[in-house]
Design an enzyme around this catalytic site. Structure first.
Site, PDB file in Angstrom:
ATOM      1  N   TYR A  44      25.536  38.827  33.630  1.00  0.00           N
ATOM      2  CA  TYR A  44      26.688  39.652  33.993  1.00  0.00           C
ATOM      3  C   TYR A  44      26.304  41.131  34.025  1.00  0.00           C
ATOM      4  O   TYR A  44      26.558  41.833  35.011  1.00  0.00           O
ATOM      5  CB  TYR A  44      27.812  39.398  32.977  1.00  0.00           C
ATOM      6  CG  TYR A  44      29.109  40.081  33.319  1.00  0.00           C
ATOM      7  CD1 TYR A  44      29.929  39.586  34.325  1.00  0.00           C
ATOM      8  CD2 TYR A  44      29.524  41.213  32.619  1.00  0.00           C
ATOM      9  CE1 TYR A  44      31.129  40.218  34.635  1.00  0.00           C
ATOM     10  CE2 TYR A  44      30.719  41.845  32.926  1.00  0.00           C
ATOM     11  CZ  TYR A  44      31.523  41.334  33.935  1.00  0.00           C
ATOM     12  OH  TYR A  44      32.705  41.961  34.241  1.00  0.00           O
TER      13      TYR A  44
HETATM   14  N1  LIG Z   1      38.826  41.699  32.845  1.00  0.00           N
HETATM   15  C1  LIG Z   1      37.959  42.580  32.382  1.00  0.00           C
HETATM   16  O1  LIG Z   1      37.987  42.965  31.219  1.00  0.00           O
HETATM   17  C2  LIG Z   1      36.911  43.158  33.274  1.00  0.00           C
HETATM   18  C3  LIG Z   1      36.144  44.209  32.784  1.00  0.00           C
HETATM   19  C4  LIG Z   1      35.166  44.761  33.609  1.00  0.00           C
HETATM   20  C5  LIG Z   1      34.985  44.273  34.865  1.00  0.00           C
HETATM   21  N2  LIG Z   1      35.737  43.243  35.314  1.00  0.00           N
HETATM   22  C6  LIG Z   1      35.472  42.750  36.667  1.00  0.00           C
HETATM   23  O2  LIG Z   1      36.669  42.732  37.391  1.00  0.00           O
HETATM   24  C7  LIG Z   1      36.643  41.696  38.340  1.00  0.00           C
HETATM   25  C8  LIG Z   1      37.878  40.823  38.181  1.00  0.00           C
HETATM   26  O3  LIG Z   1      37.872  40.242  36.874  1.00  0.00           O
HETATM   27  P1  LIG Z   1      39.123  39.489  36.290  1.00  0.00           P
HETATM   28  O4  LIG Z   1      39.154  39.782  34.845  1.00  0.00           O
HETATM   29  O5  LIG Z   1      40.289  39.759  37.141  1.00  0.00           O
HETATM   30  O6  LIG Z   1      38.624  37.972  36.467  1.00  0.00           O
HETATM   31  P2  LIG Z   1      39.440  36.641  36.840  1.00  0.00           P
HETATM   32  O7  LIG Z   1      38.550  35.522  36.438  1.00  0.00           O
HETATM   33  O8  LIG Z   1      40.807  36.712  36.284  1.00  0.00           O
HETATM   34  O9  LIG Z   1      39.533  36.710  38.436  1.00  0.00           O
HETATM   35  C9  LIG Z   1      38.385  36.633  39.236  1.00  0.00           C
HETATM   36  C10 LIG Z   1      38.744  35.949  40.536  1.00  0.00           C
HETATM   37  O10 LIG Z   1      37.550  35.886  41.338  1.00  0.00           O
HETATM   38  C11 LIG Z   1      37.548  34.629  41.992  1.00  0.00           C
HETATM   39  N3  LIG Z   1      36.182  34.250  42.351  1.00  0.00           N
HETATM   40  C12 LIG Z   1      35.184  33.876  41.516  1.00  0.00           C
HETATM   41  N4  LIG Z   1      34.105  33.525  42.221  1.00  0.00           N
HETATM   42  C13 LIG Z   1      34.403  33.687  43.531  1.00  0.00           C
HETATM   43  C14 LIG Z   1      33.701  33.472  44.730  1.00  0.00           C
HETATM   44  N5  LIG Z   1      32.447  32.994  44.730  1.00  0.00           N
HETATM   45  N6  LIG Z   1      34.312  33.746  45.908  1.00  0.00           N
HETATM   46  C15 LIG Z   1      35.588  34.197  45.920  1.00  0.00           C
HETATM   47  N7  LIG Z   1      36.322  34.411  44.793  1.00  0.00           N
HETATM   48  C16 LIG Z   1      35.732  34.148  43.620  1.00  0.00           C
HETATM   49  C17 LIG Z   1      38.132  33.660  40.981  1.00  0.00           C
HETATM   50  O11 LIG Z   1      38.603  32.478  41.610  1.00  0.00           O
HETATM   51  C18 LIG Z   1      39.244  34.504  40.367  1.00  0.00           C
HETATM   52  O12 LIG Z   1      40.460  34.334  41.063  1.00  0.00           O
HETATM   53  C19 LIG Z   1      35.331  40.937  38.123  1.00  0.00           C
HETATM   54  O13 LIG Z   1      34.367  41.381  39.042  1.00  0.00           O
HETATM   55  C20 LIG Z   1      34.963  41.334  36.717  1.00  0.00           C
HETATM   56  O14 LIG Z   1      33.583  41.256  36.502  1.00  0.00           O
HETATM   57  C21 LIG Z   1      36.698  42.654  34.554  1.00  0.00           C
END
Ligand SMILES: NC(=O)c1ccc[n+]([C@@H]2O[C@H](COP(=O)([O-])OP(=O)(O)OC[C@H]3O[C@@H](n4cnc5c(N)ncnc54)[C@H](O)[C@@H]3O)[C@@H](O)[C@H]2O)c1
Length: 244
Positions: free
Chosen positions: A151
């Site tokens: 990650y």
């Molecule tokens: N939640 C946090 O604390 C946090 C912190 C830093 C960064 N992020 C980043 O923010 C982004 C969103 O995270 P989140 O917490 O909303 O996650 P989440 O798991 O709630 O949502 C992620 C979405 O991406 C979709 N996805 C995964 N693989 C895919 C693919 N190959 N093609 C198309 N869609 C795909 C999933 O189906 C899901 O709906 C991510 O990139 C994550 O790394 C999140």
């Protein structure tokens, strides 16, 4: 500054959950046309029935080149691309304990997915001399979270790509930036081992997680026409964890 969003055609990846979903809801409220892309289709169809005709679902795996080409070819114009799709892969593991197949899978989604979608929209944006690309990276890509090799390294790659793309488009009317949040409570975080989440949250000087409202407000600014003199930058959303 008041912004008319009704002319804007926005693509959000990872639209079915968490940050991506909250971003879609906000831009629909603002009157934009939103194409919500996700590998998981049924939540997108539910969103379409609640968000209305300005929301269009796109079922697509961003790690699959052919699917990305086919889906983006059918879009007329894209003013804004927000890449929010991402996965953590296995966590709470030392680097030497990781499975190479898992590391590869995380890079395929987090790095290659964002690379493929941005590659698909940049030529049109540059030709029209306007566009905003925002890659959702992570503080893990800046700081490196122990236990999260795939990650952290894949998000560092996204930050590196943002610097390159941001400079390449400078002066064209297009900007490419990234956003590095710390922890925001979403299904992704809920699916992680509690020890790993504790490791991340205890590092936040404000002593709390970020909220979806805070995330959405920052995204709204970064992809607005008003944010026109910043490109290649990784915006911070970490409650003081990363001060650079
Ligand atoms: N939640 C946090 O604390 C946090 C912190 C830093 C960064 N992020 C980043 O923010 C982004 C969103 O995270 P989140 O917490 O909303 O996650 P989440 O798991 O709630 O949502 C992620 C979405 O991406 C979709 N996805 C995964 N693989 C895919 C693919 N190959 N093609 C198309 N869609 C795909 C999933 O189906 C899901 O709906 C991510 O990139 C994550 O790394 C999140």
């Amino acid at each position: 500054m008041h912004q008319d969003w009704t002319t804007q055609n926005i693509v959000v990846t990872g639209a079915a959950s968490g940050l991506g979903r909250a971003i879609c809801v906000r831009f629909i409220q603002l009157g934009a046309r939103v194409n919500g892309l996700d590998v998981s289709e049924s939540p997108l169809l539910e969103m379409q029935s609640s968000l209305g005709q300005n929301f269009s679902p796109l079922a697509c795996n961003i790690a699959d080149r052919d699917q990305v080409s086919a889906n983006f070819a059918q879009l007329a114009t894209v003013d804004v691309l927000v890449n929010s799709a991402g996965i953590t892969g296995q966590t709470n593991l030392k680097s030497q304990e990781t499975d190479p197949a898992d590391v590869e899978r995380v890079f395929q989604v987090n790095f290659f997915g964002s690379y493929l979608t941005s590659k698909a929209v940049l030529p049109g944006m540059i030709a029209r001399r306007y566009g905003r690309v925002l890659h959702i990276a992570s503080v893990a890509g800046k700081e490196g979270n122990a236990g999260m090799l795939a990650y952290s390294a894949s998000k560092a790659a996204v930050i590196g790509m943002t610097k390159v793309q941001g400079k390449e488009v400078a002066g064209t009317g297009v900007t490419v930036n990234a956003l590095a949040p710390a922890v925001i409570q979403t299904p992704m975080v809920e699916a992680m081992p509690p020890e790993q989440v504790k490791y991340m949250t205890t590092k936040i000087p404000m002593g709390r997680c970020g909220s979806l409202d805070e995330l959405v407000a920052m995204v709204e600014f970064i992809v607005s026409p008003a944010c026109s003199f910043t490109t290649g930058f990784t915006f911070d959303l970490t409650g003081g964890r990363a001060t650079y």
